[in-house]
Write an enzyme that holds these catalytic residues in place. Structure first.
Site, PDB file in Angstrom:
ATOM      1  N   PHE A 212      -1.470 -13.315  -0.127  1.00 55.31           N
ATOM      2  CA  PHE A 212      -2.351 -11.825  -0.426  1.00 55.31           C
ATOM      3  C   PHE A 212      -2.803 -11.296  -1.283  1.00 55.31           C
ATOM      4  O   PHE A 212      -2.007  -9.911  -1.994  1.00 55.31           O
ATOM      5  CB  PHE A 212      -1.549 -11.289   1.158  1.00 55.31           C
ATOM      6  N   CYS A 213      -2.989 -12.175  -1.821  1.00 53.38           N
ATOM      7  CA  CYS A 213      -2.877 -11.075  -3.710  1.00 53.38           C
ATOM      8  C   CYS A 213      -1.809 -10.029  -3.771  1.00 53.38           C
ATOM      9  O   CYS A 213      -1.761  -9.756  -4.584  1.00 53.38           O
ATOM     10  CB  CYS A 213      -4.294  -9.654  -3.860  1.00 53.38           C
ATOM     11  N   ALA A 214      -0.605 -10.907  -3.688  1.00 54.83           N
ATOM     12  CA  ALA A 214       0.912 -10.360  -4.100  1.00 54.83           C
ATOM     13  C   ALA A 214       1.768 -11.630  -4.514  1.00 54.83           C
ATOM     14  O   ALA A 214       3.161 -12.147  -4.275  1.00 54.83           O
ATOM     15  CB  ALA A 214       1.432  -9.288  -3.315  1.00 54.83           C
TER      16      ALA A 214
END
Ligand SMILES: Cc1ncc(COP(=O)(O)O)c(C=O)c1O
Length: 463
Positions: free
Chosen positions: A384-386
């Site tokens: 999740f782009c984290a």
């Protein structure tokens, strides 16, 4: 409702005493059906709002009603140009109001939250120190890499976050500017961050703060003034207005003093050749300074329309309904011992409708593919782009790469990626009921179909 609720404000515990909940807001695509790999069709359950939310019907209707009157803005002499210019500038005023901005704050229209934070990063004064938690989405984690940036370790409670920031700021070089960047609601856990307290800590140490409200603004009222943040950034496409615009709003000074984000028409007031052959430019000092080029009038109008629609629907009732949905999903998932919901701040943390989880014995991509192919449910799998946050929550090694095609995890083995379900103002109860039933059936009975990896994605094997 306050801009940062405590657990008591958001928890829905006594459903019998709760007031009647509002209906979901009408969104585009609510009747779209999709084929199931096992045969037949179902209404698509869009449960990936955290990535991109469907357009509100109201936004679409407003855009469609305006579209025939579309015209070039700002310098056009024609009637439609003037009408479009008014609409564009009125949209700015509406967003200013929606965000509870202070007098003198600028609202700059950008492409997205990523673009907004990139703009602010490009506008930092010389020598600015930046403080950011490693738990941020990459859009708020990465733009500062050209500056003096301190990455703060993942806190495990909101109080821990405040203390961590205070310690880091106390140690900073007290001379010169500093900026703290913090998310309002996590795109992984949905948990709310103690924004007001972090803003107070930042200001007590002479720093400024920017709020990444990409996940907060669609779910919760945001007031720049009340939270006392210096800037706020969000994206239209997560706020039910997927037409390519975003917002950076807040203090004018750093923005006014910075080089224009893009050099070009619209940002410049006057341009003249110099006697030495060069070019002199006088840049605007208003928001236009960072809006060079022809603006996305439709995208901006769509954002203003969404702000109006959410305000009119009333955040009190939207939040109450969303909390009811969150409680239902959490109760349903809690009945499946194989499911582990990821959390930084613990079960009681106030949150928005974003939940990530792993399923013991399942590869997350396989699970997400089965939810889609066998139940018509669109969730998301991955990091999740984290990446730093999800790896911390999964307890996995920073070098591990959670590829979609990774083999199924053995029971008890750590997953390398997670599944995220997210929802909002347009989500009917049935979508989440179907989701909980699907999770239970998949865990109990396994997938009905075989899956394989194609171009890095897990897809049904159609033989
Ligand atoms: C917390 C957060 N910040 C920033 C972003 C980036 O938003 P955009 O892709 O619209 O630029 C996202 C997107 O998922 C997000 O969840």
């Amino acid at each position: 409702m306050s801009a940062y609720p405590n657990a008591a404000e958001t928890a829905v515990t006594d459903t019998a005493a709760a007031p009647a909940l509002c209906a979901p807001l009408p969104v585009l695509g609510r009747d779209v059906t999709v084929p199931l790999v096992t045969g037949g069709e179902v209404t698509y359950a869009a449960l990936d709002y955290a990535a991109s939310a469907p357009a509100l019907q109201r936004v679409w209707d407003d855009v469609a009603a305006y579209a025939p009157y579309y015209g070039s803005v700002h310098r056009g002499a024609g009637y439609l140009s003037q009408l479009s210019t008014d609409l564009f500038e009125n949209s700015r005023t509406q967003v200013h109001e929606f965000l509870g901005c202070r007098e003198g704050d600028q609202v700059v229209f950008t492409r997205s939250t990523t673009d907004s934070l990139g703009l602010l990063a490009a506008a930092l004064p010389a020598g600015c120190q930046v403080f950011v938690f490693e738990t941020e989405h990459h859009a708020s984690l990465l733009p500062w890499r050209g500056s003096r940036v301190t990455y703060l370790n993942a806190p495990r409670t909101p109080g821990d976050a405040i203390r961590t920031l205070e310690r880091a700021l106390a140690d900073r070089d007290p001379h010169g500017p500093a900026l703290v960047c913090v998310t309002g609601a996590s795109n992984v856990t949905g948990e709310l961050w103690p924004v007001r307290e972090l803003a107070a800590a930042a200001h007590a140490h002479g720093a400024r703060i920017v709020l990444d409200a990409a996940q907060l603004a669609p779910h919760h009222p945001v007031s720049v003034e009340e939270l006392d943040v210096d800037w706020v950034a969000f994206s239209g496409h997560k706020l039910y207005a997927p037409f390519g615009s975003g917002v950076l709003a807040g203090r004018a000074d750093w923005l006014r003093e910075a080089e224009p984000y893009l050099a070009g028409g619209g940002a410049s007031r006057t341009v003249a050749r110099r006697s030495d052959g060069g070019v002199d430019v006088e840049w605007h000092t208003s928001a236009a300074r960072h809006e060079a080029g022809s603006p996305n009038v439709i995208g901006v109008y769509a954002i203003a329309s969404a702000c109006k629609a959410l305000t009119e629907a009333g955040f009190d009732s939207l939040v109450a309904r969303e909390q009811h949905l969150i409680a239902k999903v959490r109760e349903g998932l809690a009945e499946v011992p194989e499911v582990r919901v990821l959390s930084l701040f613990g079960d009681d943390a106030p949150r928005v409708g974003v939940l990530s989880f792993v399923v013991d014995g399942w590869n997350s991509s396989h699970f997400a593919a089965a939810l889609s192919a066998e139940y018509g449910i669109g969730v998301r799998d991955g990091l999740f782009c984290a990446h730093p946050l999800v790896r911390t929550l999964l307890g996995s090694d920073p070098q591990d790469v959670g590829e979609c095609g990774a083999p199924e995890a053995e029971p008890g083995e750590r997953s390398l990626n997670a599944i995220r379900v997210s929802f909002g103002a347009g989500t009917p109860d049935e979508h989440l009921e179907r989701f909980v039933r699907a999770v239970k059936e998949l865990v109990r009975d396994g997938a009905q179909w075989k899956y394989r990896t194609e171009d890095g994605r897990c897809v049904p094997d159609r033989g």
